[in-house]
Design an enzyme around this catalytic site. Structure first.
Site, PDB file in Angstrom:
ATOM      1  N   GLU A 132       3.200  -0.499  14.463  1.00  0.00           N
ATOM      2  CA  GLU A 132       4.232  -0.841  13.470  1.00  0.00           C
ATOM      3  C   GLU A 132       5.622  -1.092  14.055  1.00  0.00           C
ATOM      4  O   GLU A 132       6.330  -1.989  13.606  1.00  0.00           O
ATOM      5  CB  GLU A 132       4.292   0.222  12.369  1.00  0.00           C
ATOM      6  CG  GLU A 132       3.149   0.148  11.361  1.00  0.00           C
ATOM      7  CD  GLU A 132       1.819   0.669  11.892  1.00  0.00           C
ATOM      8  OE1 GLU A 132       1.824   1.360  12.942  1.00  0.00           O
ATOM      9  OE2 GLU A 132       0.778   0.380  11.279  1.00  0.00           O
ATOM     10  N   GLU A 189       3.304  10.711  14.910  1.00  0.00           N
ATOM     11  CA  GLU A 189       2.772  10.396  13.593  1.00  0.00           C
ATOM     12  C   GLU A 189       3.698  10.877  12.472  1.00  0.00           C
ATOM     13  O   GLU A 189       3.901  10.194  11.489  1.00  0.00           O
ATOM     14  CB  GLU A 189       1.379  11.027  13.446  1.00  0.00           C
ATOM     15  CG  GLU A 189       0.636  10.633  12.194  1.00  0.00           C
ATOM     16  CD  GLU A 189       0.173   9.187  12.185  1.00  0.00           C
ATOM     17  OE1 GLU A 189       0.393   8.470  13.186  1.00  0.00           O
ATOM     18  OE2 GLU A 189      -0.402   8.754  11.170  1.00  0.00           O
ATOM     19  N   THR A 246      -2.122  -7.071   7.031  1.00  0.00           N
ATOM     20  CA  THR A 246      -1.656  -5.764   7.495  1.00  0.00           C
ATOM     21  C   THR A 246      -2.370  -5.341   8.777  1.00  0.00           C
ATOM     22  O   THR A 246      -1.954  -4.408   9.445  1.00  0.00           O
ATOM     23  CB  THR A 246      -1.803  -4.698   6.388  1.00  0.00           C
ATOM     24  OG1 THR A 246      -1.062  -3.544   6.766  1.00  0.00           O
ATOM     25  CG2 THR A 246      -3.256  -4.318   6.167  1.00  0.00           C
TER      26      THR A 246
END
Ligand SMILES: *[C@@H]1O[C@H](CO)[C@@H](O)[C@H](O)[C@H]1NC(C)=O
Ligand SMILES: *[C@@H]1O[C@H](CO)[C@@H](O)[C@H](O)[C@H]1NC(C)=O
Ligand SMILES: *[C@@H]1O[C@H](CO)[C@@H](O)[C@H](O)[C@H]1NC(C)=O
Ligand SMILES: *[C@@H]1O[C@H](CO)[C@@H](O)[C@H](O)[C@H]1NC(C)=O
Length: 569
Positions: free
Chosen positions: A388, A367, A471
């Site tokens: 991502e 993260e 998104t």
């Protein structure tokens, strides 16, 4: 069938089909690898989906270790778990999030089953306080996208079965969002109770992405329903947010919706801000409005100027531009994908490479990683199955066809199967140093992670239609009827076609995009991917680059040999 007929068929097979298969294989030397990998991703998706359906549906998300469920829609973004509802039995969140992935995998029967179940059972009149941003991207976006996929020309649903129920649900949800925007600034509250509206003494703090990335879903909802209130509310909030930028064109991370004052002045391209940038560009692509492009252009330039350090991005104070935190956050890995849409391929490639090296170092992307100390953040060592890096890998492969990205995708798939697959689904990782698991399969694993990995290896869904992805990974088609007319100034007066003399080859499915309105009613090259025509995918002069089909502006050729709408710095 007679013996003779059979021989004729065998002959036909040998003469026509086998050579056809060989030609097919010759055209794409990676076809076999792609087939093997897309099958592997397909199996991952179904393992996650079937486990959810078995142990958690119709609740929100699956707990794969204990094989049970969590009604997490009311917990999303709610770190302190405040004001949790007493009586809330979930909204089938993971099923809603899976709809567009089922369509992309071509599973029409399951898509239809899910659409019909939701049509009959989904209710929003529930006493649950939810996060507007999360509910918008996951639920509203999931429903709007699935409605479009249910009504496009592919006949995914048996005729007459579907009567726009998902759109009606989306519209109802959109109406339940509207009271959140009733503030002196027009910036929406971060939290709203679906049944009762904004609660008394509600928190007035929200994030930049929380109030600046609603325009795709709410804009699409207005276009589909004819009710302008959704788009207007989202646009008004976006304009207000943009007016709060500093003289350096930077924004902060958190703000107060009542006063319109910033709370946190430091920001970057990761958590709390990321999708704000993403939606400026994607709103421009989807709706063709010049205003979005102007905002994006200024914002993008400021990011490259104040946050970028070589391939890395740090945070900076919006007032001074001075660097604050030198950290890689996992969410930043979407940025190279966004850069592909602008045509900034070289920059995208170099950041993506560095992010992938961090992935390789730990086996997944942690993260938070401290760039100045080259070490993990002491507490944020988790990897919650985030999409991502896979997303950027997909975009870069679409743009460049460089087979290296297929290897990256394979490595991501292998790590996910090795570290996160359990009998009851896919589990998040609590600590990347020990690979200790956490009992949570986030819905975005189905909406995004599996989807982008699948599209990397099999993009047949994109062949006949251009989409932008929200998104949350939900596709919205690019339709000329949704596009505003372009100012005449962007259309060269002597322009007739992209370039006479050669027929530009498509670099990817995404480059089928139609130029909006009056560019001559012709197919143009896309802004997505640029080097459409030369064997090495590089341009030599500006002349090679044609016109950008989202804006009709001329593209130019960079020093590195890529076409793009290079922003003049
Ligand atoms: C939630 O489920 C419980 C147990 O099945 C039930 O008693 C309750 O009425 C349900 N609540 C709602 C709002 O449907
Ligand atoms: C569609 O999904 C369902 C549920 O996972 C599965 O049983 C079925 O085999 C799938 N169909 C196809 C064509 O993949
Ligand atoms: C990406 O960067 C690598 C390493 O610098 C380079 O070898 C490769 O050609 C680049 N690919 C593209 C598409 O720019
Ligand atoms: C169009 O105009 C530009 C600039 O005025 C010129 O460079 C170009 O050659 C013209 N193109 C055609 C096809 O006439």
């Amino acid at each position: 069938m007679s013996r003779r007929n059979r021989w004729i068929w065998v002959l036909i097979f040998m003469v026509i089909i086998i050579p056809a298969l060989c030609i097919e294989a010759k055209q794409d030397p990676y076809a076999a690898k792609k087939k093997r990998m897309s099958d592997k991703v397909r199996r991952m998706f179904y393992h996650a989906y079937d486990s959810y359906m078995m142990y958690a549906f119709p609740h929100d998300e699956l707990k794969p270790l204990t094989k049970t469920f969590t009604d997490s829609l009311s917990e999303l973004g709610n770190l302190r778990l405040e004001h949790l509802p007493q009586e809330y039995n979930g909204s089938a969140l993971t099923l809603i999030e899976s709809l567009s992935s089922l369509a992309i995998l071509g599973n029409h029967t399951e898509f239809e089953k899910a659409v019909l179940w939701l049509s009959e059972n989904l209710k929003f009149d529930v006493d649950a306080r939810i996060n507007l941003f999360e509910c918008n991207i996951r639920v509203l976006g999931g429903l709007v996208s699935a409605h479009i996929l249910a009504t496009d020309s592919t006949n995914r649903l048996a005729k007459g079965m579907y009567k726009n129920e998902l759109l009606l649900l989306a519209e109802e949800l959109g109406q339940r969002f509207l009271p959140a925007f009733d503030t002196p600034t027009g910036l929406p509250y971060a939290w709203i109770n679906l049944k009762h509206g904004v609660m008394d003494n509600e928190i007035t703090e929200t994030s930049t992405s929380g109030c600046g990335s609603l325009i795709l879903e709410m804009g699409a909802l207005s276009h589909l329903t004819g009710d302008p209130r959704f788009e207007s509310a989202a646009l008004r909030a976006l304009r207000k947010l943009w007016s709060m930028r500093s003289s350096l064109n930077l924004l902060g991370t958190t703000l107060d919706v009542e006063t319109g004052e910033w709370i946190e002045y430091s920001s970057g391209i990761g958590a709390g801000v990321d999708s704000f940038y993403e939606y400026l560009l994607k709103a421009h692509i989807l709706f063709g409005r010049e205003e979005y492009w102007r905002m994006f252009q200024s914002a993008y330039l400021a990011v490259q100027k104040y946050f970028r350090h070589g391939p890395w991005y740090h945070e900076a104070d919006m007032r001074t531009g001075r660097a604050t935190f030198w950290q890689l956050t996992s969410l930043q890995a979407f940025w190279p994908g966004l850069q592909v849409l602008v045509g900034d391929i070289a920059a995208a490639n170099s950041s993506h490479r560095e992010f992938f090296h961090v992935w390789q170092k730990f086996g997944v992307l942690p993260e938070r990683y401290l760039l100045d100390h080259q070490m993990l953040h002491p507490t944020e060592k988790y990897y919650p199955l985030r999409p991502e890096l896979a997303e950027s890998t997909f975009f870069l492969y679409q743009a460049t066809k460089d087979p290296w990205y297929l290897e990256v995708g394979e490595s991501i798939v292998d790590s996910l199967n090795l570290h996160t697959r359990v009998e009851g689904g896919f589990a998040s990782i609590r600590d990347v140093t020990t690979m200790e698991l956490e009992d949570h399969q986030h819905s975005f694993f189905l909406a995004e992670t599996c989807k982008y990995l699948y599209l990397l290896f099999d993009d047949s869904f994109l062949v006949n239609q251009n989409y932008i992805f929200t998104t949350e990974g939900h596709p919205l088609p690019i339709l000329s009827s949704w596009q505003e007319r372009l100012p005449v100034a962007y259309i060269p007066s002597n322009w007739t076609s992209v370039k006479s003399g050669y027929q530009p080859k498509r670099a990817s499915a995404m480059s089928l995009r139609m130029c909006p309105a009056n560019c001559g009613n012709e197919l143009l090259q896309s802004a997505c991917h640029i080097p459409d025509f030369q064997a090495d995918h590089r341009c030599v002069t500006d002349e090679d680059c044609g016109i950008d089909s989202t804006s009709c502006r001329r593209r130019s050729c960079s020093m590195a040999g890529f076409c793009g709408l290079w922003l003049s710095i």
